[in-house]
Design a protein around this motif. Structure first.
Motif, PDB file in Angstrom:
ATOM      1  N   UNK A 158       0.789   5.471   4.913  1.00 25.55           N
ATOM      2  CA  UNK A 158       0.917   4.013   4.831  1.00 25.55           C
ATOM      3  C   UNK A 158       2.373   3.599   4.713  1.00 25.55           C
ATOM      4  N   UNK A 159       2.764   2.634   5.515  1.00 29.12           N
ATOM      5  CA  UNK A 159       4.150   2.162   5.495  1.00 29.12           C
ATOM      6  C   UNK A 159       4.487   1.405   4.216  1.00 29.12           C
ATOM      7  N   UNK A 160       3.471   0.835   3.552  1.00 26.39           N
ATOM      8  CA  UNK A 160       3.751   0.033   2.356  1.00 26.39           C
ATOM      9  C   UNK A 160       4.164   0.901   1.173  1.00 26.39           C
ATOM     10  N   UNK A 161       3.843   2.193   1.227  1.00 23.30           N
ATOM     11  CA  UNK A 161       4.226   3.088   0.125  1.00 23.30           C
ATOM     12  C   UNK A 161       5.730   3.303   0.056  1.00 23.30           C
ATOM     13  N   UNK A 162       6.405   3.133   1.169  1.00 19.63           N
ATOM     14  CA  UNK A 162       7.857   3.364   1.199  1.00 19.63           C
ATOM     15  C   UNK A 162       8.642   2.123   1.591  1.00 19.63           C
ATOM     16  N   UNK A 163       7.961   0.977   1.690  1.00 17.54           N
ATOM     17  CA  UNK A 163       8.649  -0.250   2.078  1.00 17.54           C
ATOM     18  C   UNK A 163       7.907  -1.463   1.552  1.00 17.54           C
ATOM     19  N   UNK A 164       8.095  -2.586   2.193  1.00 20.53           N
ATOM     20  CA  UNK A 164       7.412  -3.811   1.792  1.00 20.53           C
ATOM     21  C   UNK A 164       6.659  -4.386   2.978  1.00 20.53           C
ATOM     22  N   UNK A 165       5.724  -5.280   2.652  1.00 22.87           N
ATOM     23  CA  UNK A 165       4.952  -5.938   3.688  1.00 22.87           C
ATOM     24  C   UNK A 165       4.916  -7.429   3.377  1.00 22.87           C
ATOM     25  N   UNK A 166       4.799  -8.218   4.403  1.00 17.19           N
ATOM     26  CA  UNK A 166       4.792  -9.664   4.243  1.00 17.19           C
ATOM     27  C   UNK A 166       3.375 -10.160   3.951  1.00 17.19           C
ATOM     28  N   UNK A 167       3.288 -11.128   3.032  1.00 18.61           N
ATOM     29  CA  UNK A 167       2.000 -11.710   2.708  1.00 18.61           C
ATOM     30  C   UNK A 167       2.180 -13.084   2.097  1.00 18.61           C
ATOM     31  N   UNK A 168       1.132 -13.570   1.439  1.00 17.00           N
ATOM     32  CA  UNK A 168       1.150 -14.907   0.851  1.00 17.00           C
ATOM     33  C   UNK A 168       0.882 -14.842  -0.647  1.00 17.00           C
ATOM     34  N   UNK A 169       1.453 -15.789  -1.371  1.00 17.84           N
ATOM     35  CA  UNK A 169       1.138 -15.984  -2.779  1.00 17.84           C
ATOM     36  C   UNK A 169       1.138 -17.473  -3.055  1.00 17.84           C
TER      37      UNK A 169
END
Length: 356
Positions: A87-98
Motif C-alpha cells: 500500500x502506498x499510504x504506508x509510506x506516504x500520504x493520500x488526499x481525502x476530505x475532513x
C-alpha cells in the motif's frame, strides 16, 4: 432532540441505615464545529491493514484477511494480488476530505449507582457511606484518523460497516489518490466506567477521651476517610474495540487510592493533616516485559499540613506545608508524572484571609 432524566430512591429499613439508588440519562448535543465545519481537503498517512506486511496482524488476522480479500475481489483483483499488495499510504500520504457532519446524533450517558449511609446511634458523629457507580457513554463523537478508519473497516466482524463507506480504493487496491478517505466527525466511540467509593467520617470531643480529659478544653478531633476502587475504565474512539484502551490501574487511574483528613480544633486555632495514597500503576496496559522495564510505578504517599489561626472575626492567618516529607514522584515515572504526582517537592504557603 433527546431525553435527560434522573430517578432517585432513598429507603430507611431501620433508623440508622439509609439505602440509596439513582439512575440517570444525560446527553451532549454535537457542537457547532462538529456539525458545520466546512469540508476541506486533507492529506493523511496511515497503516493499511491489507498491505502484505500488515495482513497477518491485527486483533484477528483471519478476519482482516477475509475482509481485505472481499474488498479486493469487488475491485476485480485476485487473492494473488492481495498477497503481493504494497500500500502506498504506508509510506506516504493520500488526499481525502475532513469536516463536520450534519447527521451527527447526541452523545448519550447512562449511569446508575447503589449504596448506603450508616450512622449508628451507639457511636455519635460516626457516618459510613458506600456507593457502587456505573457510567456508560455511548455514541461518542470522534474525528477518526485514517489508520482508525482502515482498521475499523477491515478488522470488524461486521463487514462492510460505516467505516468502509469512508474509504475509496482504485483499481490497483490503493486508496484513491484524489478522494481516498473521509475523516469527518462520526458517532462511534464509547466509554465504560465502574467503581466504588467508601467514606468514613467521625467527630469527637477530646475531653470525652480518658487520656485527654485531664487537660482543660483539649479541643475537638475530626476524621474524614475516602477510599476509591476502580473496577473498570475503558474507552474506544472508534466504537468497535479495535482501538480499545484499558485505563484501569494506569498512571493517573490507579486501581486503589484513598485520602485521610485529620483535623484538630481548639478555639481560634485548627490544624489539619492530610494523607493521600495512590496505588501502584501500569505505564500502559499494552506493555509487556519484552518491550518495557519496569512495567509499573510503585505506590505513592503524600502528606500535607495546614494550620489556621483566627485573629478576629473575618481575619484568618494560615500556614500550609505541602508535601511535608518531600516525597519524590515514583521512580521511572518520568513524563507520565506531570499532572499526576507532586513534582515540586516540599513547599510552604503563608497568608491572610480577610472577609469584609
Amino acid at each position: 432532540k433527546d431525553e435527560a432524566w434522573t430517578l432517585g430512591l432513598r429507603w430507611y429499613p431501620v433508623e440508622d441505615l439509609m439505602i440509596r439508588a439513582q439512575q440517570s440519562r444525560a446527553f451532549r448535543a454535537p457542537a457547532i464545529l462538529e456539525l458545520f465545519l466546512p469540508a476541506s481537503t486533507a492529506f493523511r498517512g496511515g497503516t493499511d491493514p491489507c498491505d502484505k506486511a500488515q495482513i497477518t496482524a491485527g486483533p484477528s488476522p483471519a478476519t482482516r484477511r477475509a475482509n481485505c480479500l472481499t474488498a479486493f475481489k469487488a475491485l476485480g483483483l485476485t487473492e494473488a494480488d492481495l498477497n503481493g499488495f504494497v500500500s502506498s499510504v504506508n509510506s506516504g500520504t493520500v488526499r481525502g476530505l475532513t469536516g463536520g457532519n450534519k447527521a451527527l446524533k447526541n452523545e448519550v450517558a447512562e449511569s446508575w449507582s447503589l449504596g448506603f449511609v450508616y450512622q449508628p446511634q451507639q457511636v455519635k458523629n460516626l457516618a459510613i457511606s458506600f456507593d457502587w457507580v456505573n457510567i456508560d457513554i455511548l455514541n461518542a463523537i470522534t474525528n477518526p484518523s485514517l489508520s482508525g478508519i482502515l482498521s475499523s473497516c477491515y478488522d470488524s466482524g461486521a463487514f462492510p460497516n460505516q467505516f468502509c463507506s469512508r474509504i475509496l480504493r482504485d483499481k490497483t487496491g490503493n486508496l484513491d489518490s484524489q478522494n481516498g478517505f473521509n475523516s469527518s466527525y462520526i458517532n462511534a466511540g464509547y466509554m465504560f466506567f465502574q467503581g466504588l467509593t467508601l467514606g468514613v467520617t467521625y467527630r469527637t470531643k477530646l475531653d470525652d477521651i480518658a487520656p485527654f480529659s485531664q487537660f482543660e478544653n483539649p479541643g475537638n478531633l475530626a476524621f474524614a476517610f475516602n477510599l476509591y476502587n476502580l473496577n473498570r475504565d475503558e474507552a474506544s474512539n472508534l466504537g468497535n474495540g479495535t482501538d480499545l484502551v484499558n485505563y484501569r490501574g494506569t498512571i493517573g487511574e490507579p486501581t486503589v487510592k484513598w485520602n485521610l483528613d485529620t483535623t484538630w480544633t481548639r478555639g481560634p486555632i485548627s490544624a489539619s493533616w492530610k494523607t493521600t495514597y495512590a496505588g501502584e500503576a501500569w505505564f500502559d496496559r499494552t506493555y509487556t516485559a519484552e518491550n518495557r522495564a519496569p512495567l509499573k510505578v510503585k505506590a505513592h504517599v503524600l502528606n500535607d499540613l495546614a494550620v489556621k489561626y483566627t485573629l478576629r472575626k473575618g481575619l484568618d492567618a494560615r500556614v500550609i506545608v505541602n508535601n511535608v516529607f518531600d516525597a519524590k514522584p515514583p521512580r521511572n515515572a518520568n513524563g507520565s508524572a506531570v499532572g499526576v504526582y507532586d513534582l515540586t517537592g516540599r513547599y510552604f504557603l503563608v497568608g491572610l484571609n480577610a472577609k469584609f
